[in-house]
Design a protein around this motif. Structure first.
Motif, short mmCIF file in Angstrom:
data_model
loop_
_atom_site.label_atom_id
_atom_site.label_comp_id
_atom_site.label_asym_id
_atom_site.label_seq_id
_atom_site.Cartn_x
_atom_site.Cartn_y
_atom_site.Cartn_z
N SER A 63 -48.33 -70.08 -14.90
CA SER A 63 -48.20 -71.36 -15.58
C SER A 63 -46.78 -71.91 -15.45
N ALA A 64 -45.80 -71.03 -15.58
CA ALA A 64 -44.40 -71.46 -15.51
C ALA A 64 -44.09 -72.08 -14.16
N ALA A 65 -44.78 -71.63 -13.13
CA ALA A 65 -44.51 -72.13 -11.78
C ALA A 65 -45.14 -73.50 -11.52
N THR A 66 -46.23 -73.83 -12.22
CA THR A 66 -46.96 -75.04 -11.86
C THR A 66 -47.20 -76.02 -13.01
N ASP A 67 -47.22 -75.56 -14.23
CA ASP A 67 -47.57 -76.40 -15.37
C ASP A 67 -46.45 -77.39 -15.67
N GLN A 68 -46.81 -78.62 -15.91
CA GLN A 68 -45.84 -79.68 -16.20
C GLN A 68 -46.16 -80.40 -17.51
N ARG A 69 -46.94 -79.78 -18.38
CA ARG A 69 -47.38 -80.46 -19.60
C ARG A 69 -46.30 -80.61 -20.66
N CYS A 70 -45.28 -79.78 -20.64
CA CYS A 70 -44.23 -79.87 -21.65
C CYS A 70 -43.19 -80.90 -21.19
N PRO A 71 -43.01 -81.99 -21.93
CA PRO A 71 -42.10 -83.05 -21.48
C PRO A 71 -40.62 -82.71 -21.60
N PHE A 72 -40.27 -81.68 -22.37
CA PHE A 72 -38.86 -81.31 -22.56
C PHE A 72 -38.79 -79.78 -22.58
N ASP A 73 -38.68 -79.19 -21.39
CA ASP A 73 -38.68 -77.75 -21.21
C ASP A 73 -37.25 -77.28 -20.98
N LEU A 74 -36.67 -76.63 -21.99
CA LEU A 74 -35.29 -76.19 -21.86
C LEU A 74 -35.12 -75.17 -20.74
N HIS A 75 -36.12 -74.31 -20.53
CA HIS A 75 -36.00 -73.32 -19.45
C HIS A 75 -35.95 -74.00 -18.08
N ARG A 76 -36.63 -75.09 -17.93
CA ARG A 76 -36.58 -75.83 -16.66
C ARG A 76 -35.21 -76.49 -16.48
N LEU A 77 -34.65 -77.01 -17.55
CA LEU A 77 -33.36 -77.69 -17.48
C LEU A 77 -32.19 -76.70 -17.43
N LEU A 78 -32.29 -75.63 -18.18
CA LEU A 78 -31.25 -74.60 -18.26
C LEU A 78 -31.91 -73.23 -18.11
#
Length: 167
Positions: A63-78
């Motif tokens: 899910s972490a590799a493909t899911d985009q449902r969270c509009p503000f994902d701190l792990h993606r940004l940092l």
């Protein structure tokens, strides 16, 4: 903001062998000395719990590799560094890293976009409102880093404390 979209999951790597033993030992030798199940059944139950966590971990990684449902994902940004992810979420070093870099020791929860009020005075500016729950405190260290990374953005944080939970 497309860069902020992600799964909302921190893809921790858990030590499944250690977790299985951690579940088995209290069932095999309970504090009060009275076992509720046999050793064989305790081992089976600990193994089933391990298998369940392994499946959950596998799903989270996919899910972490493909899911985009969270509009503000701190792990993606940092992103949490791989060396910290290998320690697991309960390790003191992991907790310390998250606290220093995010201001909270867990991923943000219940993240959702809110309707942005129309402001005819600001035709050149987009407004993006997001609501979330954070575990310990507001993620001000993350916002501080994001302000440096994207200096053209104006980020503000307005905590809201639910009166019903403050008793």
């Amino acid at each position: 903001m497309a860069a902020a979209r992600g799964s909302g999951i921190i893809p921790w790597q858990r030590d499944l062998d250690w977790m299985e033993e951690d579940w088995f030992l209290p069932m095999a030798a309970p504090a009060d000395g009275v076992r509720a199940i046999s050793l064989a059944r305790a081992r089976i139950l600990a193994r089933r719990l391990r298998d369940s966590v392994a499946l959950q971990q596998q799903r989270a990684l996919l899910s972490a590799a493909t899911d985009q449902r969270c509009p503000f994902d701190l792990h993606r940004l940092l992103p949490v560094p791989p060396a910290i992810l290998r320690l697991g979420p309960e390790d003191p070093q992991s907790q310390g890293w998250l606290w220093r870099h995010s201001g909270t020791t867990r991923a943000l929860r219940h993240v959702r976009l809110l309707p942005s009020p129309a402001d005819r005075r600001n035709r050149q500016t987009d407004h993006w409102l997001v609501e979330f729950w954070s575990a310990d405190w507001s993620p001000w260290p993350a916002l501080k880093t994001l302000r440096r990374t994207w200096p053209d953005l104006t980020l503000s944080l307005r905590p809201h404390y639910d009166e019903a939970t403050n008793g």
